[in-house]
Design a protein around this motif. Structure first.
Motif, PDB file in Angstrom:
ATOM      1  N   LEU A 271       0.604  -1.396   0.236  1.00  0.00           N
ATOM      2  CA  LEU A 271       0.295  -0.107  -0.269  1.00  0.00           C
ATOM      3  C   LEU A 271       0.708   0.951   0.359  1.00  0.00           C
ATOM      4  CD1 LEU A 271      -2.978  -1.243   2.559  1.00  0.00           C
ATOM      5  CD2 LEU A 271      -2.947  -1.258   0.179  1.00  0.00           C
ATOM      6  N   THR A 272       1.741   0.942   0.889  1.00  0.00           N
ATOM      7  CA  THR A 272       2.930   2.430   0.329  1.00  0.00           C
ATOM      8  C   THR A 272       3.403   2.384  -0.510  1.00  0.00           C
ATOM      9  OG1 THR A 272       3.561   2.020   2.885  1.00  0.00           O
ATOM     10  CG2 THR A 272       4.794   3.281   2.023  1.00  0.00           C
ATOM     11  N   LEU A 273       3.716   1.262  -1.876  1.00  0.00           N
ATOM     12  CA  LEU A 273       4.199   1.765  -2.786  1.00  0.00           C
ATOM     13  C   LEU A 273       2.967   2.494  -3.935  1.00  0.00           C
ATOM     14  CD1 LEU A 273       5.842   0.806  -5.287  1.00  0.00           C
ATOM     15  CD2 LEU A 273       4.733  -1.212  -5.445  1.00  0.00           C
ATOM     16  N   HIS A 274       1.666   1.987  -3.611  1.00  0.00           N
ATOM     17  CA  HIS A 274       0.766   2.375  -3.976  1.00  0.00           C
ATOM     18  C   HIS A 274       0.363   4.580  -3.877  1.00  0.00           C
ATOM     19  CE1 HIS A 274      -0.483  -0.109  -7.287  1.00  0.00           C
ATOM     20  NE2 HIS A 274       0.139  -0.787  -6.207  1.00  0.00           N
ATOM     21  N   ALA A 275       0.745   4.287  -2.595  1.00  0.00           N
ATOM     22  CA  ALA A 275       0.370   6.028  -1.766  1.00  0.00           C
ATOM     23  C   ALA A 275       1.544   6.812  -2.427  1.00  0.00           C
ATOM     24  CB  ALA A 275       0.947   5.897  -0.197  1.00  0.00           C
ATOM     25  N   MET A 276       2.594   6.184  -2.586  1.00  0.00           N
ATOM     26  CA  MET A 276       3.649   7.351  -3.201  1.00  0.00           C
ATOM     27  C   MET A 276       3.086   7.614  -5.077  1.00  0.00           C
ATOM     28  SD  MET A 276       6.211   7.868  -1.317  1.00  0.00           S
ATOM     29  CE  MET A 276       5.273   7.126   0.120  1.00  0.00           C
ATOM     30  N   MET A 277       2.786   6.973  -5.213  1.00  0.00           N
ATOM     31  CA  MET A 277       2.484   6.838  -6.566  1.00  0.00           C
ATOM     32  C   MET A 277       1.458   8.483  -6.742  1.00  0.00           C
ATOM     33  SD  MET A 277       1.808   3.218  -8.101  1.00  0.00           S
ATOM     34  CE  MET A 277       3.429   1.435  -8.032  1.00  0.00           C
ATOM     35  N   MET A 278       0.343   7.790  -5.692  1.00  0.00           N
ATOM     36  CA  MET A 278      -0.792   9.041  -5.856  1.00  0.00           C
ATOM     37  C   MET A 278      -0.605  10.163  -4.976  1.00  0.00           C
ATOM     38  SD  MET A 278      -3.674   6.790  -4.240  1.00  0.00           S
ATOM     39  CE  MET A 278      -3.252   5.212  -3.321  1.00  0.00           C
ATOM     40  N   THR A 279       0.956  10.065  -4.550  1.00  0.00           N
ATOM     41  CA  THR A 279       1.183  11.368  -4.063  1.00  0.00           C
ATOM     42  C   THR A 279       2.680  12.013  -4.596  1.00  0.00           C
ATOM     43  OG1 THR A 279       2.427  10.070  -2.519  1.00  0.00           O
ATOM     44  CG2 THR A 279       0.274  11.333  -1.694  1.00  0.00           C
ATOM     45  N   SER A 280       2.532  12.295  -5.832  1.00  0.00           N
ATOM     46  CA  SER A 280       3.816  11.754  -6.522  1.00  0.00           C
ATOM     47  C   SER A 280       2.904  13.335  -7.253  1.00  0.00           C
ATOM     48  CB  SER A 280       4.360  10.911  -7.502  1.00  0.00           C
ATOM     49  OG  SER A 280       3.419  10.970  -8.217  1.00  0.00           O
ATOM     50  N   THR A 281       3.966  13.904  -8.655  1.00  0.00           N
ATOM     51  CA  THR A 281       3.756  14.948  -9.286  1.00  0.00           C
ATOM     52  C   THR A 281       4.223  14.933 -10.056  1.00  0.00           C
ATOM     53  OG1 THR A 281       3.364  16.852  -7.191  1.00  0.00           O
ATOM     54  CG2 THR A 281       3.670  17.653  -9.590  1.00  0.00           C
ATOM     55  N   PRO A 282       3.668  14.597 -11.478  1.00  0.00           N
ATOM     56  CA  PRO A 282       2.294  14.063 -11.086  1.00  0.00           C
ATOM     57  C   PRO A 282       1.499  12.910 -10.867  1.00  0.00           C
ATOM     58  CG  PRO A 282       3.395  13.437 -13.641  1.00  0.00           C
ATOM     59  CD  PRO A 282       4.071  14.374 -13.097  1.00  0.00           C
ATOM     60  N   TYR A 283       0.283  13.041 -10.272  1.00  0.00           N
ATOM     61  CA  TYR A 283       0.477  11.892  -9.437  1.00  0.00           C
ATOM     62  C   TYR A 283      -0.646  10.573 -10.287  1.00  0.00           C
ATOM     63  CZ  TYR A 283      -3.615  15.231  -9.702  1.00  0.00           C
ATOM     64  OH  TYR A 283      -4.849  16.350  -9.651  1.00  0.00           O
ATOM     65  N   PHE A 284      -0.749   9.260  -9.958  1.00  0.00           N
ATOM     66  CA  PHE A 284      -1.146   8.799 -10.456  1.00  0.00           C
ATOM     67  C   PHE A 284      -2.083   6.996 -10.062  1.00  0.00           C
ATOM     68  CE2 PHE A 284       3.002   7.682 -10.932  1.00  0.00           C
ATOM     69  CZ  PHE A 284       2.972   6.130 -10.399  1.00  0.00           C
ATOM     70  N   ILE A 285      -2.532   6.496 -10.529  1.00  0.00           N
ATOM     71  CA  ILE A 285      -3.570   5.435 -10.063  1.00  0.00           C
ATOM     72  C   ILE A 285      -3.215   4.709 -10.372  1.00  0.00           C
ATOM     73  CG2 ILE A 285      -5.049   4.405  -8.849  1.00  0.00           C
ATOM     74  CD1 ILE A 285      -6.298   7.269  -7.420  1.00  0.00           C
ATOM     75  N   LEU A 286      -2.602   3.082 -10.511  1.00  0.00           N
ATOM     76  CA  LEU A 286      -2.172   1.844 -11.279  1.00  0.00           C
ATOM     77  C   LEU A 286      -3.286   1.121 -10.290  1.00  0.00           C
ATOM     78  CD1 LEU A 286       1.758   2.130 -12.008  1.00  0.00           C
ATOM     79  CD2 LEU A 286      -0.107   2.403 -12.987  1.00  0.00           C
ATOM     80  N   MET A 287      -4.015   1.166  -8.977  1.00  0.00           N
ATOM     81  CA  MET A 287      -4.881  -0.303  -8.277  1.00  0.00           C
ATOM     82  C   MET A 287      -6.525   0.291  -9.551  1.00  0.00           C
ATOM     83  SD  MET A 287      -4.110  -0.811  -4.510  1.00  0.00           S
ATOM     84  CE  MET A 287      -4.312   0.993  -3.773  1.00  0.00           C
ATOM     85  N   LYS A 288      -7.073  -0.717  -9.681  1.00  0.00           N
ATOM     86  CA  LYS A 288      -8.751  -0.751  -9.691  1.00  0.00           C
ATOM     87  C   LYS A 288      -9.421  -0.975  -9.329  1.00  0.00           C
ATOM     88  CE  LYS A 288      -7.054   0.410 -14.563  1.00  0.00           C
ATOM     89  NZ  LYS A 288      -7.217   1.277 -15.341  1.00  0.00           N
ATOM     90  N   PRO A 289     -10.292  -0.617  -9.380  1.00  0.00           N
ATOM     91  CA  PRO A 289     -11.906  -1.259  -8.303  1.00  0.00           C
ATOM     92  C   PRO A 289     -11.743  -2.172  -7.422  1.00  0.00           C
ATOM     93  CG  PRO A 289     -13.067   0.402  -9.824  1.00  0.00           C
ATOM     94  CD  PRO A 289     -11.067   0.312 -10.315  1.00  0.00           C
ATOM     95  N   ASN A 290     -11.534  -3.366  -8.820  1.00  0.00           N
ATOM     96  CA  ASN A 290     -11.401  -4.715  -8.562  1.00  0.00           C
ATOM     97  C   ASN A 290     -10.339  -4.997  -7.556  1.00  0.00           C
ATOM     98  OD1 ASN A 290     -13.426  -4.886  -9.973  1.00  0.00           O
ATOM     99  ND2 ASN A 290     -12.809  -6.611 -11.858  1.00  0.00           N
ATOM    100  N   THR A 291      -9.406  -4.450  -8.423  1.00  0.00           N
ATOM    101  CA  THR A 291      -7.869  -4.667  -6.767  1.00  0.00           C
ATOM    102  C   THR A 291      -8.503  -4.677  -5.418  1.00  0.00           C
ATOM    103  OG1 THR A 291      -6.465  -3.525  -8.837  1.00  0.00           O
ATOM    104  CG2 THR A 291      -5.659  -4.003  -6.373  1.00  0.00           C
ATOM    105  N   LEU A 292      -9.366  -3.289  -4.962  1.00  0.00           N
ATOM    106  CA  LEU A 292      -9.400  -2.508  -4.170  1.00  0.00           C
ATOM    107  C   LEU A 292     -10.590  -4.132  -3.618  1.00  0.00           C
ATOM    108  CD1 LEU A 292      -9.933   0.944  -3.983  1.00  0.00           C
ATOM    109  CD2 LEU A 292      -7.818  -0.040  -3.552  1.00  0.00           C
ATOM    110  N   GLU A 293     -11.433  -4.605  -4.032  1.00  0.00           N
ATOM    111  CA  GLU A 293     -12.480  -5.379  -4.360  1.00  0.00           C
ATOM    112  C   GLU A 293     -11.896  -6.675  -3.109  1.00  0.00           C
ATOM    113  OE1 GLU A 293     -15.943  -6.974  -2.932  1.00  0.00           O
ATOM    114  OE2 GLU A 293     -16.066  -4.963  -3.962  1.00  0.00           O
TER     115      GLU A 293
END
Length: 362
Positions: A271-293
């Motif tokens: 989750l920290t790996l993806h948090a780094m992606m979501m808080t970079s500039t530019p930010y991005f999200i590689l998880m999908k809704p099904n990932t979270l489910e």
């Protein structure tokens, strides 16, 4: 333990004819992630990975001496067919290893490679692909230097693989591999991966990894771009301090069999790996809704059954479901009943911890 300087080819008086090698090298999945690189493919923090067993690249390297030397020349085939789109990556790899393997300009190479997992499955093939190519190159070097010791062979192979793809250095030797300097890991270095040789608890023997293929499409942001975004990242310093601390905790859990700690650190790292992606500039999200489910369903299943199943993620949407071998039947039934519906075309791959590259040369 060898240094970068040691890996410079010292020359040979031997003349080789044509020949061929064939190796397989597996993919790997990091439990403690590295995200952020310095120059020359050096990681900003140490990482630890499980080597996989079934998800492999198999590469054959044919070499022929050239009358005119001095240039890098090669042909590349994927599953027997020319693949021009791969040429720039292979060219870059050869250019990066040339200072350490100057003999490569003496030969013309034909490279034929295939994956045991579906192409474009969303599983990163750069690690297994570069590892397989690197160990083939080292087999050629060993012909030129027959007195080469095994530890030099494997360390330089990992070093060369790293120059092609950072995480590839963790796909050569060992079932658990550490890349990057860490005070608790003997011989650890940012130059290449080293096998974790301390005894691990029996529960981690033949540990299982079922890979849920949530999204097989090309990532919207490449890993190279993502690593670069750690330069100037507002949380980079904290992350680079956190990773070695988590590695220490994970090493202790691997030794003692502390599943609660193993699960907590492994999932937090993902989750920290993806948090780094979501808080970079530019930010991005590689998880999908099904990932979270899938993640939420794993949590509910673990809470309801007390079976120590957990997840990790790479820099994408797919989910690696990790669990002990003795829980395999129950967890696979859970995956079939509750999770495959969230996978693209209900596809998943069953894998387990492996031991690294294998020589398949006839």
């Amino acid at each position: 333990m060898h240094t970068t300087t040691d890996f410079t080819f010292k020359g040979s008086t031997l003349e080789l004819g044509s020949g061929s090698f064939r190796w397989s090298a597996p993919s790997n999945i990091a439990l403690v992630k590295y995200w952020g690189k310095k120059e020359n493919q050096i990681p900003a923090n140490p990482s630890l990975s499980f080597t996989l067993n079934q998800c492999k690249t198999i590469t054959q390297l044919d070499f022929d001496p050239k009358a005119t030397k001095g240039a890098i020349t090669f042909e590349f085939k994927f599953e027997g067919e020319p693949k021009p789109s791969f040429h720039p990556k292979i060219q870059q790899f050869f250019e990066r290893i040339l200072p350490y393997c100057n003999y490569i300009t003496d030969f013309h190479f034909t490279i034929d490679t295939q994956n045991t997992f579906p192409h474009s499955s969303g599983i990163a093939s750069s690690a297994s692909g570069m590892a397989a190519l690197a160990v083939n190159i080292m087999s050629l070097e060993r012909l030129l230097q027959p007195e080469m010791e095994d530890n030099y062979f494997w360390e330089k192979a990992s070093f060369l693989a790293r120059l092609g793809s950072g995480s590839a250095c963790r796909s050569l030797k060992g079932s658990i591999v550490v890349w990057g300097e860490h005070e608790q890991i003997k011989g650890s270095t940012p130059a290449y991966g080293v096998a974790f040789e301390d005894p691990v608890h029996p529960i981690f023997q033949n540990y299982q990894d079922t890979i849920l293929l949530v999204d097989k499409g090309e990532k919207q942001v490449s890993s190279t771009v993502g690593h670069d975004l750690m330069h100037g990242h507002p949380f980079a310093a904290e992350r680079f301090a956190q990773a070695p601390q988590n590695l220490s905790l994970l090493v202790e859990a691997l030794k003692t069999g502390d599943m609660e700690a193993f699960i907590r650190i492994t999932e937090s790292e993902a989750l920290t790996l993806h948090a780094m992606m979501m808080t970079s500039t530019p930010y991005f999200i590689l998880m999908k809704p099904n990932t979270l489910e899938i993640i939420n369903r794993i949590w509910r299943f673990r809470q309801g059954t007390s079976i120590p199943v957990c997840f990790t993620l790479d820099a994408g949407a797919n989910v690696h479901v990790l669990y002990p071998e003795n829980d395999k039947a129950t967890v696979l039934q859970f995956i079939k009943n509750e999770l495959v519906g969230y996978c693209q075309k209900e596809q998943y791959i069953c894998d387990a911890i492996g031991n690294g590259a294998q020589n398949l040369t006839p």
